[in-house]
Design an enzyme around this catalytic site. Structure first.
Site, PDB file in Angstrom:
ATOM      1  N   ASN A  19       0.855  -1.191   0.000  1.00 59.09           N
ATOM      2  CA  ASN A  19       0.000   0.000   0.000  1.00 59.09           C
ATOM      3  C   ASN A  19       0.895   1.247   0.000  1.00 59.09           C
ATOM      4  O   ASN A  19       1.715   1.430   0.901  1.00 59.09           O
ATOM      5  CB  ASN A  19      -0.894  -0.041   1.252  1.00 59.09           C
ATOM      6  CG  ASN A  19      -1.844   1.131   1.312  1.00 59.09           C
ATOM      7  OD1 ASN A  19      -1.428   2.276   1.087  1.00 59.09           O
ATOM      8  ND2 ASN A  19      -3.092   0.890   1.620  1.00 59.09           N
ATOM      9  N   ASP A  21      -0.123   4.481  -0.038  1.00 54.04           N
ATOM     10  CA  ASP A  21      -0.807   5.713   0.403  1.00 54.04           C
ATOM     11  C   ASP A  21       0.124   6.650   1.168  1.00 54.04           C
ATOM     12  O   ASP A  21       0.037   7.877   1.044  1.00 54.04           O
ATOM     13  CB  ASP A  21      -1.976   5.378   1.335  1.00 54.04           C
ATOM     14  CG  ASP A  21      -3.089   4.630   0.637  1.00 54.04           C
ATOM     15  OD1 ASP A  21      -3.059   4.527  -0.598  1.00 54.04           O
ATOM     16  OD2 ASP A  21      -3.991   4.133   1.345  1.00 54.04           O
ATOM     17  N   HIS A  22       1.002   6.065   1.995  1.00 55.54           N
ATOM     18  CA  HIS A  22       1.799   6.916   2.878  1.00 55.54           C
ATOM     19  C   HIS A  22       2.911   7.654   2.159  1.00 55.54           C
ATOM     20  O   HIS A  22       3.438   8.636   2.680  1.00 55.54           O
ATOM     21  CB  HIS A  22       2.284   6.121   4.087  1.00 55.54           C
ATOM     22  CG  HIS A  22       1.112   5.687   4.908  1.00 55.54           C
ATOM     23  ND1 HIS A  22       0.420   6.574   5.704  1.00 55.54           N
ATOM     24  CD2 HIS A  22       0.445   4.515   4.965  1.00 55.54           C
ATOM     25  CE1 HIS A  22      -0.611   5.934   6.244  1.00 55.54           C
ATOM     26  NE2 HIS A  22      -0.612   4.692   5.815  1.00 55.54           N
ATOM     27  N   HIS A  55      -5.645   3.535  -1.620  1.00 51.68           N
ATOM     28  CA  HIS A  55      -6.992   3.890  -1.162  1.00 51.68           C
ATOM     29  C   HIS A  55      -7.281   5.314  -1.628  1.00 51.68           C
ATOM     30  O   HIS A  55      -6.606   6.253  -1.187  1.00 51.68           O
ATOM     31  CB  HIS A  55      -7.016   3.791   0.366  1.00 51.68           C
ATOM     32  CG  HIS A  55      -8.355   4.022   0.993  1.00 51.68           C
ATOM     33  ND1 HIS A  55      -8.587   3.841   2.336  1.00 51.68           N
ATOM     34  CD2 HIS A  55      -9.547   4.426   0.473  1.00 51.68           C
ATOM     35  CE1 HIS A  55      -9.847   4.108   2.624  1.00 51.68           C
ATOM     36  NE2 HIS A  55     -10.458   4.480   1.508  1.00 51.68           N
ATOM     37  N   ARG A  57      -9.389   8.057  -0.992  1.00 51.08           N
ATOM     38  CA  ARG A  57     -10.369   8.457   0.019  1.00 51.08           C
ATOM     39  C   ARG A  57     -11.229   9.592  -0.513  1.00 51.08           C
ATOM     40  O   ARG A  57     -10.801  10.376  -1.369  1.00 51.08           O
ATOM     41  CB  ARG A  57      -9.666   8.893   1.311  1.00 51.08           C
ATOM     42  CG  ARG A  57      -8.981   7.751   2.034  1.00 51.08           C
ATOM     43  CD  ARG A  57      -8.462   8.208   3.378  1.00 51.08           C
ATOM     44  NE  ARG A  57      -9.535   8.366   4.328  1.00 51.08           N
ATOM     45  CZ  ARG A  57      -9.847   7.485   5.284  1.00 51.08           C
ATOM     46  NH1 ARG A  57      -9.144   6.388   5.427  1.00 51.08           N
ATOM     47  NH2 ARG A  57     -10.842   7.709   6.099  1.00 51.08           N
ATOM     48  N   ARG A  61      -7.042  12.704   0.907  1.00 45.99           N
ATOM     49  CA  ARG A  61      -5.969  13.147   1.813  1.00 45.99           C
ATOM     50  C   ARG A  61      -4.606  12.587   1.422  1.00 45.99           C
ATOM     51  O   ARG A  61      -3.587  13.120   1.781  1.00 45.99           O
ATOM     52  CB  ARG A  61      -6.294  12.805   3.260  1.00 45.99           C
ATOM     53  CG  ARG A  61      -6.216  11.342   3.563  1.00 45.99           C
ATOM     54  CD  ARG A  61      -6.399  11.081   5.035  1.00 45.99           C
ATOM     55  NE  ARG A  61      -7.765  11.320   5.477  1.00 45.99           N
ATOM     56  CZ  ARG A  61      -8.299  10.746   6.541  1.00 45.99           C
ATOM     57  NH1 ARG A  61      -7.564   9.938   7.288  1.00 45.99           N
ATOM     58  NH2 ARG A  61      -9.533  10.966   6.888  1.00 45.99           N
ATOM     59  N   GLU A  82      -8.645   0.390  -3.247  1.00 50.84           N
ATOM     60  CA  GLU A  82      -9.492   0.410  -2.049  1.00 50.84           C
ATOM     61  C   GLU A  82     -10.391   1.637  -2.101  1.00 50.84           C
ATOM     62  O   GLU A  82      -9.905   2.744  -2.385  1.00 50.84           O
ATOM     63  CB  GLU A  82      -8.645   0.506  -0.785  1.00 50.84           C
ATOM     64  CG  GLU A  82      -7.816  -0.719  -0.485  1.00 50.84           C
ATOM     65  CD  GLU A  82      -6.987  -0.511   0.775  1.00 50.84           C
ATOM     66  OE1 GLU A  82      -7.020   0.584   1.368  1.00 50.84           O
ATOM     67  OE2 GLU A  82      -6.296  -1.445   1.155  1.00 50.84           O
ATOM     68  N   THR A 113      -8.572   3.447   8.244  1.00 52.02           N
ATOM     69  CA  THR A 113      -9.793   2.644   8.249  1.00 52.02           C
ATOM     70  C   THR A 113      -9.903   1.898   9.578  1.00 52.02           C
ATOM     71  O   THR A 113      -9.068   1.058   9.888  1.00 52.02           O
ATOM     72  CB  THR A 113      -9.751   1.620   7.082  1.00 52.02           C
ATOM     73  OG1 THR A 113      -9.294   2.303   5.924  1.00 52.02           O
ATOM     74  CG2 THR A 113     -11.102   1.019   6.825  1.00 52.02           C
ATOM     75  N   GLU A 163     -11.153  -9.560   2.844  1.00 48.00           N
ATOM     76  CA  GLU A 163      -9.907  -9.241   3.538  1.00 48.00           C
ATOM     77  C   GLU A 163     -10.260  -9.080   5.002  1.00 48.00           C
ATOM     78  O   GLU A 163     -11.071  -8.214   5.355  1.00 48.00           O
ATOM     79  CB  GLU A 163      -9.281  -7.959   2.968  1.00 48.00           C
ATOM     80  CG  GLU A 163      -7.975  -7.610   3.681  1.00 48.00           C
ATOM     81  CD  GLU A 163      -7.258  -6.405   3.078  1.00 48.00           C
ATOM     82  OE1 GLU A 163      -7.401  -6.154   1.862  1.00 48.00           O
ATOM     83  OE2 GLU A 163      -6.566  -5.707   3.846  1.00 48.00           O
ATOM     84  N   HIS A 206      -3.965  -4.760   7.618  1.00 40.76           N
ATOM     85  CA  HIS A 206      -4.129  -3.573   8.459  1.00 40.76           C
ATOM     86  C   HIS A 206      -3.258  -3.648   9.704  1.00 40.76           C
ATOM     87  O   HIS A 206      -3.401  -4.557  10.515  1.00 40.76           O
ATOM     88  CB  HIS A 206      -5.572  -3.301   8.882  1.00 40.76           C
ATOM     89  CG  HIS A 206      -5.812  -1.821   9.044  1.00 40.76           C
ATOM     90  ND1 HIS A 206      -5.411  -1.141  10.155  1.00 40.76           N
ATOM     91  CD2 HIS A 206      -6.334  -0.909   8.208  1.00 40.76           C
ATOM     92  CE1 HIS A 206      -5.705   0.134  10.002  1.00 40.76           C
ATOM     93  NE2 HIS A 206      -6.256   0.316   8.821  1.00 40.76           N
ATOM     94  N   GLY A 207      -2.364  -2.679   9.791  1.00 43.09           N
ATOM     95  CA  GLY A 207      -1.539  -2.519  10.985  1.00 43.09           C
ATOM     96  C   GLY A 207      -0.383  -3.493  11.117  1.00 43.09           C
ATOM     97  O   GLY A 207       0.326  -3.455  12.130  1.00 43.09           O
TER      98      GLY A 207
HETATM   99  N1  PXP Z   1      -6.067  -3.258   4.001  1.00 43.58           N
HETATM  100  C1  PXP Z   1      -7.027  -2.313   3.963  1.00 43.58           C
HETATM  101  C2  PXP Z   1      -8.382  -2.690   3.475  1.00 43.58           C
HETATM  102  C3  PXP Z   1      -6.757  -0.982   4.338  1.00 43.58           C
HETATM  103  O1  PXP Z   1      -7.732  -0.052   4.309  1.00 43.58           O
HETATM  104  C4  PXP Z   1      -5.443  -0.652   4.725  1.00 43.58           C
HETATM  105  C5  PXP Z   1      -5.110   0.774   5.071  1.00 43.58           C
HETATM  106  O2  PXP Z   1      -5.293   1.570   3.944  1.00 43.58           O
HETATM  107  C6  PXP Z   1      -4.483  -1.666   4.728  1.00 43.58           C
HETATM  108  C7  PXP Z   1      -4.822  -2.968   4.395  1.00 43.58           C
HETATM  109  C8  PXP Z   1      -3.061  -1.385   5.125  1.00 43.58           C
HETATM  110  O3  PXP Z   1      -2.995  -1.023   6.464  1.00 43.58           O
HETATM  111  P1  PXP Z   1      -1.634  -0.469   7.070  1.00 43.58           P
HETATM  112  O4  PXP Z   1      -1.326   0.796   6.342  1.00 43.58           O
HETATM  113  O5  PXP Z   1      -1.938  -0.267   8.496  1.00 43.58           O
HETATM  114  O6  PXP Z   1      -0.598  -1.530   6.823  1.00 43.58           O
END
Ligand code: PXP
Length: 271
Positions: A19, A21-22, A55, A57, A61, A82, A113, A163, A206-207
């Site tokens: 991912n 996004d960051h 993602h 959004r 953002r 996403e 999320t 997921e 996630h996380g």
């Molecule tokens: N899966 C989904 C559906 C998410 O929304 C996110 C965060 O955008 C992630 C995985 C990745 O999460 P993290 O950035 O905490 O690794």
């Protein structure tokens, strides 16, 4: 023995969705063009990412509409788009035609999320979205908690994949809450098994992290390892901690590059 990312894809492990996004968050902090999330996605693919996840959004953002267009043009591995289940997002997904879509809940005020989709509570809307996106050629996954009610609703809604939200497990891991960690791990394991029994392909994310403090720390099992070890996990989607890890493993080189640039400039300066 160490492996490069592209060698790892050949082994029996879950596919890794990276991912990005960051990277966009960092770019947007200064409002310019650097660091470019599309360039990061290309590098991620070079490093062995099997899937590029992003993602879009509602508040834009991090990832922006033009990033989505450029990702579609530039990236050769499957894109995992996403998005929230809104008409605007469904239109953009149809236009983009990503290989994969992951439908997520979205609240404007949240930092990330927070929970899973309430598929059972918004069944008709989600069933319609699944049908619409399948018709557009995208493989749909629903991001849900490891809750049998939601898993069953996801299968009934016609999604081929789910997921499972690993956020609660990740929190317990960061807090070194062994009882919570074991409880969440069992919940995820049972959720995966139940989803597979309904014919769903199962992903997790996630996380998830690699280390609790410093790179190279040993003597504990990472949250990524705990989830990756579960045989029913076909894909992992990881963002925040992976980009955070990249800061640590890349910082030394970045400093060397900037110092070398300064030294070179001084050497070639006439006086
Ligand atoms: N899966 C989904 C559906 C998410 O929304 C996110 C965060 O955008 C992630 C995985 C990745 O999460 P993290 O950035 O905490 O690794």
């Amino acid at each position: 023995m160490t492996f490069s990312g592209s060698q790892l894809t050949a082994l029996d492990a879950p596919l890794l969705g990276v991912n990005i996004d960051h990277v966009a968050t960092l770019r947007n902090a200064r409002g310019g063009r650097f660091p470019d999330p599309v360039a990061a996605a290309l590098l991620a693919v070079e490093g062995g990412a099997d899937i590029i996840t992003f993602h879009l959004r509602e508040d834009r953002r991090h990832i922006r509409d033009e990033d989505v267009v450029r990702l579609k043009e530039a990236i050769a591995v499957p894109l995992n788009f996403e998005a929230a289940v809104t008409d605007e997002m469904l239109d953009i997904i149809e236009r983009t035609a990503p290989e994969h879509v992951c439908l997520v809940p979205e609240r404007r005020q949240e930092v990330t999320t927070e929970g899973g989709l309430d598929v059972a509570g918004q069944f008709n809307r989600i069933q319609d979205a699944c049908a619409r996106l399948a018709a557009a050629g995208s493989r749909v996954s629903l991001f849900i908690g490891a809750d049998p009610v939601q898993i069953e609703a996801a299968a009934k809604a016609g999604a081929p994949c789910v997921e499972l939200h690993t956020g609660p497990l990740a929190h317990a891991w960061w807090d070194a809450d062994q009882a919570g960690l074991q409880r969440e791990l069992t919940r995820i394991q049972e959720g995966l098994r139940f989803a597979r029994s309904l014919g769903l392909r199962t992903h997790a994310g996630h996380g998830l992290a690699l280390t609790q403090s410093e790179p190279g720390q040993i003597g504990h099992v990472s949250s990524t390892a705990l989830v990756a070890a579960l045989p029913d996990v076909a894909e992992l989607h990881i963002g925040h901690a992976l980009i955070g890890h990249a800061v640590f493993v890349g910082l030394r080189q970045a400093i060397a590059d900037f110092k070398a640039e300064a030294i070179r400039a001084r050497k070639s300066s006439p006086a």
